[in-house]
Write an enzyme that holds these catalytic residues in place. Structure first.
Site, PDB file in Angstrom:
ATOM      1  N   CYS A 182      22.145  12.721  62.446  1.00  0.00           N
ATOM      2  CA  CYS A 182      20.795  13.093  62.025  1.00  0.00           C
ATOM      3  C   CYS A 182      20.601  12.875  60.528  1.00  0.00           C
ATOM      4  O   CYS A 182      19.513  12.475  60.085  1.00  0.00           O
ATOM      5  CB  CYS A 182      20.517  14.552  62.382  1.00  0.00           C
ATOM      6  SG  CYS A 182      20.492  14.890  64.163  1.00  0.00           S
TER       7      CYS A 182
ATOM      8  N   CYS B 124      -2.632   9.025  36.734  1.00  0.00           N
ATOM      9  CA  CYS B 124      -1.440   9.837  37.058  1.00  0.00           C
ATOM     10  C   CYS B 124      -0.663  10.112  35.775  1.00  0.00           C
ATOM     11  O   CYS B 124      -0.266   9.174  35.066  1.00  0.00           O
ATOM     12  CB  CYS B 124      -0.556   9.122  38.076  1.00  0.00           C
ATOM     13  SG  CYS B 124       0.968  10.015  38.476  1.00  0.00           S
TER      14      CYS B 124
ATOM     15  N   CYS C 109     -11.618  18.474  45.815  1.00  0.00           N
ATOM     16  CA  CYS C 109     -10.326  19.154  45.660  1.00  0.00           C
ATOM     17  C   CYS C 109      -9.630  18.651  44.411  1.00  0.00           C
ATOM     18  O   CYS C 109      -9.507  17.445  44.191  1.00  0.00           O
ATOM     19  CB  CYS C 109      -9.460  18.925  46.893  1.00  0.00           C
ATOM     20  SG  CYS C 109      -7.847  19.736  46.807  1.00  0.00           S
TER      21      CYS C 109
END
Length: 1115
Positions: free
Chosen positions: A776, A922, A936
């Site tokens: 996994c 950014c 938002c």
């Protein structure tokens, strides 16, 4: 006192430095002697040890003899303590220096037997109490050498003072007499008062208390006048006063307050210790004959200042000090007659025959009587009482010694010892005709051998030194006065008989010297002394040398021993009776072997022959006894075949180690073959019935820490239904010895696939405690590298850590890189490194994003026009706008101004184009988005996945670094001028703020724009995807063709561009909320009205909380 203290400190500093560096007591012995002679009391001389208390508590005697015995024990204990201190200060300390054991007999008999001994050890550093002794604390690695040296030096000084006190050579014994009253008492001690004084009623009988009789008499004798200088003439009346009032001895002091009573030194010290007589002033009655300092030379001067009676040399040295240079002294001439004993130092007179002999002679030359022999008559002319007071004569060597000395200065015999007995020499018949000097023999006191050479300093037999001096030469008797008496007839001489003891000693000496010579010859030829001695004993009086006998005869003896040992063993095995001696020996041996006789090697036979002293019978029994013990030892090691054990012993010459090697060699043959073969190592069969074999293989192959761990691993593997593999169990057993813990380690459940795996097959990140299986783990990070952003490479269970934090980012990826190196496929790992490199390049100031294709690269040029390497389109390196020809030669601000005035399309867009040009950038990767900030405020960069507020550029995170923050979810902290708070203001209020600060704003829509719909581009979520599309909301009049939301954004951008503080327009409630939000003290003062209170809070908010430092300030 100050000069003495400074002298003491100087000596102490030098001695401590030497002792702490070398640890040798001999190097500081001279300084210790000087310190001991300094006239200071114990309380002022010793700083570390409680010397005064130690001396007082360890002197329990009732008189001087008992007290001195106690002080001698204290001196012995101090000697042991001194050695403990020297061991700690020595550079080469003993191995076990950290502890002192109570069970040590020397410690119990010395240090532990006195009071204060353990306190000195505590000063050394032995402060930790143990069940069996004392030790240093665990946190102290090295002793404090300087402190130990200081304490050791005081121990040595106190021991030196006690030794001088016991030998009566201490220059100042009064310091000890003040502490120990019993030093002045020769008999049973009287009862003392509460203050330590002795009452008069117990010290002196009523009939002898002269002061009471003098007080009762009607008149007292006149007190003599005191003169500064005393002469023998002035001392004559005082000397006629008689003896001491208490003991009757020679008086030395006179006390006028007590009625001019005379006292000796000892009685004066005891008598005037009473509080009622402590302040009496006494006068010295007579001048001492010898100096009070050296006690050797006669007195030549008296110092009235310090009260000393000194000889000429001591007076010169003592008064040369600056402190005593001004003393007044008076010359004293001695008029005391010479004593009878020391009247003549060159001769002495025999008390029997009155012959005058030389002083060196011990026996009288006439009557051969000793020097101090008593005469039968009692007609001695004068007694020798005066010499018993200040001098004494040794009864061994007749030397006159000082009264304070205990041992003779010449022969070092005790004061009360008698003359030693003469050396016991066997009498021999007197031969009158023998020449002079024939009596030249002396007897050794150690081995009693009579030595024939008088001049020999050592004994010829034991090589020990001669203890006594050579006998004095024979002195002829004086001629007889009877001349006419006829001589007796001469008897015929008989031959002297030889003494049997002398003959035996002579024979012993000759045999010993001969044996030593034979041993030395044998050592040169490689023959041991045991072999030489045994061969001499066996060969008897044979003329053959031992070495030749050993070469020729010893092999036959050894062969005989081997043959007899084999025959005795064989007879026992076959059941033959044999002779009684052999049967008794075999019954004692109790051998129980099977088969033929035992072959004994010559080495075993030789060892048994030497042990038996050459006796063949004893050697046979000894060799069989030794063989039986060796066979038993081999049998205890697992070799039960007696015949093989005996054969191995024979081949190894009787050596058990060699026989063991021979017996183990066949057992190691399979191991050697398996070791050198090319076949793979066979697997360990855990179901093998021999558990020790399996444990040995586990211990050898897997290197487990102990045998118990091997047994634990085997028991886990043999559990019914255990799904564990051998490697997993071995790994778990290496980590712990707890069975329950190991079971939990071997049964870990993966939270993703819910399968059970051992702990070593689970993977976990360093940022959390989650563990997943290796499959996994590999699948999760493979998908994250291929299909997701690098910031999505977090734990698949808890999604930790927060990669927005740049401090955690670098450490997390450096550790993750090591884990993914062995987990991912090579091409996936290469892609991970590529993305990790891009993530690092984003932080470079020269990194640029293409405004056409969103390709990033490093640009080192200095021109504004930049061409993308990916799409080959150009853009501005500063404003990131697509490049136009009009931009050449103009700055970005000039080019934007030109577009607003000349570009119709830009004019048609109006404020929508303004909001697009001033869109979101950014703060992490500097990628620019032509989007508005409305809606938002939580924005997630598509390039670096950095989450931030589009209004103030502050990061959104779940782990907050702000103190006293109680928010646990995803949040950000916004300044008061952020769009996050100002978007709630109405447009008129924002316009009023701009008007107050003189900033112009637009209210009319541009020409040619579509009325009724807002055209500002926004990022919208459509079907789980982020798409850019126009706003499309209804516009309002007076809002420049924008919807109310984007018009507020436009006004806030003007406020932020001009760094306008919105606080002056805050209401009272907004001021209070802002102060609480930014942790400003909002306590209200006494008698403060609302207006003054809110005005003060507003000023404090503006002064203490600045505007946002990351808010975009573009105009």
């Amino acid at each position: 006192m100050a000069n003495l203290s400074s002298q003491l400190e100087e000596l102490r500093g030098e001695a401590e430095a030497v002792l702490s560096s070398t640890g040798s007591a001999q190097e500081v012995k001279k300084d210790v002697l000087l310190m001991a002679n300094i006239p200071l009391p114990l309380s002022a001389k010793y700083r570390h040890i409680a010397a005064e208390n130690m001396v007082a508590e360890n002197s329990m005697g009732s008189n001087r003899q008992e007290t001195m015995a106690c002080l001698q024990r204290l001196s012995t204990a101090l000697n042991i303590l001194e050695k403990y201190g020297c061991n700690l200060t020595s550079p080469n300390r003993p191995k076990y220096w950290r502890s002192v054991k109570h069970n040590n007999p020397v410690f119990r008999a010395t240090v532990d037997a006195i009071r204060g001994g353990r306190a000195v050890l505590c000063l050394y550093g032995y402060s930790n109490q143990q069940p069996d002794g004392l030790s240093f604390p665990d946190d102290i690695m090295e002793p404090d050498v300087e402190k130990v040296a200081a304490v050791t030096l005081e121990v040595m000084t106190l021991r030196m003072e006690l030794e001088m006190l016991s030998k009566e050579t201490h220059p100042h014994p009064e310091f000890f007499e003040r502490i120990i009253p019993s030093l002045n008492q020769q008999g049973a001690p009287p009862e003392q008062g509460e203050d330590g004084s002795v009452p008069d009623e117990l010290l002196i009988p009523p009939t002898e208390r002269r002061w009471q009789r003098d007080n009762q008499s009607p008149s007292l004798p006149p007190k003599p006048a005191h003169s500064p200088g005393l002469t023998p003439a002035s001392l004559t009346p005082i000397l006629q006063t008689g003896g001491c009032s208490l003991c009757g001895g020679a008086p030395s002091l006179l006390c006028p307050p007590c009625g001019s009573m005379p006292f000796c030194e000892s009685c004066d010290l005891v008598f005037h210790r009473h509080p009622s007589r402590a302040n009496h002033k006494r006068e010295r009655t007579q001048a001492p004959e010898n100096c009070t300092i050296c006690c050797a030379f006669p007195v030549s001067a008296h110092c009235s200042t310090c009260g000393q009676w000194l000889c000429s040399e001591c007076d010169r040295l003592y008064h040369s000090h600056p402190g005593q240079a001004g003393h007044s002294r008076t010359a004293v001439t001695s008029a005391t007659p010479k004593r009878a004993v020391s009247a003549s130092l060159s001769s002495w007179q025999c008390v029997h025959c009155t012959t005058v002999n030389e002083v060196q002679a011990v026996l009288c030359v006439s009557c051969d009587r000793p020097r101090l022999a008593s005469t039968p008559s009692a007609g001695l002319e004068e007694p020798l009482q005066p010499s018993t007071i200040t001098e004494w004569q040794c009864k061994s060597c007749t030397v006159v010694n000082a009264g304070s000395s205990v041992l003779c200065e010449v022969c070092e015999r005790p004061r009360l010892a008698t003359r030693p007995p003469p050396t016991p020499i066997r009498p021999s018949p007197h031969l009158p005709d023998l020449p002079k000097g024939t009596d030249t023999q002396w007897v050794c006191q150690f081995c009693t051998y009579v030595n024939s050479t008088l001049s020999s300093p050592v004994c010829e037999m034991c090589d020990l030194p001669r203890p006594d001096p050579a006998p004095l030469p024979h002195k002829p008797h004086p001629p007889s006065p009877l001349k006419d008496v006829p001589l007796p007839p001469v008897k015929p001489q008989t031959p002297p008989t030889e003494d049997p003891d002398l003959k035996r000693q002579k024979l012993m000496r000759e045999e010993g010297l001969k044996l030593i010579q034979l041993i030395r010859e044998g050592e040169k030829k490689g023959v041991s002394p045991e072999e030489v001695y045994t061969s001499v004993h066996v060969s008897g009086g044979n003329t053959v040398t031992p070495c030749d006998w050993l070469k020729s005869e010893l092999p036959h003896h050894l062969d005989e021993i081997c043959a007899r040992a084999a025959s005795v063993q064989q007879d026992y095995k076959m059941g033959h009776s044999g002779n009684s001696r052999g049967r008794a020996g075999e019954d004692r041996l109790g051998l129980a072997a099977q088969g033929g006789g035992v072959q004994v090697s010559r080495a075993e036979a030789k060892q048994a022959w030497l042990s038996a002293g050459g006796d063949t019978e004893k050697a046979v029994l000894q060799v069989l006894r030794d063989r039986r013990a060796k066979v038993r030892e081999l049998a205890s090691l697992g070799f039960s075949d007696l015949s093989r054990c005996e054969e191995a012993l024979r081949l190894s010459g009787g050596e058990v180690r060699g026989a063991l090697s021979l017996l183990q060699r066949p057992l190691l043959e399979p191991f050697h073959q398996r070791l050198w073969s090319d076949e793979p190592e066979p697997s360990i069969d855990t179901s093998h019935p021999d558990k020790q074999r399996v444990c040995r293989r586990l211990l050898a192959v897997y290197e487990l820490p102990s045998w118990g761990r091997c047994e634990l691993a085997l028991s886990l593997l043999q559990d019914p239904g255990a799904p564990y593999t051998l490697e997993d169990v071995v790994q778990a057993v290496r980590e712990s010895h707890d069975r329950d813990f190991i079971r939990r380690v071997l049964a870990k459940e993966c939270p993703i696939c819910l399968s059970v795996y051992p702990h070593n097959k689970m993977q976990s990140l360093t940022s959390c405690q989650c563990s997943v299986c290796c499959d996994c783990f590999q699948q999760h990070f493979t998908i994250a590298v291929r299909d997701k952003h690098i910031r999505d490479m977090v734990c698949p269970v808890c999604w930790e850590p927060d990669i927005n934090d740049p401090e955690h980012l670098n450490s997390y990826f450096s550790t993750l890189d090591i884990q993914l190196r062995d987990c991912l496929d090579p091409e996936v790992y290469e892609l991970f490194h590529k993305k990790l490199t891009e993530q690092a390049l984003i932080k470079d100031p020269k990194f640029l994003w293409c405004s056409h294709c969103s390709y990033g690269f490093i640009y080192d040029g200095d021109q504004l026009k930049v061409t993308c390497f990916q799409c080959r389109n150009s853009f501005c390196a500063q404003c990131k706008k697509p490049w136009e020809s009009q931009h050449a030669g103009l700055s970005c601000e000039q080019f934007q101004s030109w577009k607003r005035e000349n570009d119709p399309e830009y004019q048609r867009q109006g404020l929508a184009g303004y909001l697009r040009d001033n869109g979101i950038i950014c703060p992490n990767c500097r990628f620019q988005y032509a989007l508005s900030k409305g809606g938002c405020m939580h924005f997630s960069c598509s390039q670096c996945r950095y989450q931030f507020c589009s209004g103030c550029n502050n990061p959104f995170h779940t782990t907050c670094t702000v103190a006293q923050c109680s928010v646990t979810g995803l949040h950000a902290h916004h300044p008061r001028d952020c769009l996050f708070y100002l978007r709630d203001w109405e447009p008129p209020r924002l316009q009023a703020l701009l008007q107050k600060n003189g900033v112009a704003f637009n209210t009319d829509p541009p020409h040619g724009t579509q009325a009724g719909a807002c055209g500002v581009m926004e990022q919208k979520d459509e079907g789980g995807r982020q798409v850019d599309s126009p706003c499309g909301a209804q516009t309002q009049p007076g809002q420049a063709g924008l919807c109310e939301k984007h018009y507020r954004e436009y006004l806030v951008s003007l406020i932020n561009g001009h760094s306008i503080d919105p606080a002056p327009l805050f209401t009272a409630n907004e001021v209070t909320v802002a102060c609480r939000r930014y942790q400003v003290d909002d306590r209200r003062g006494e008698n403060e009205d609302d207006r003054a209170y809110y005005s003060r809070l507003l000023r404090k908010l503006i002064e203490e909380v600045p505007l946002g430092d990351k808010v975009p300030r573009k105009k």
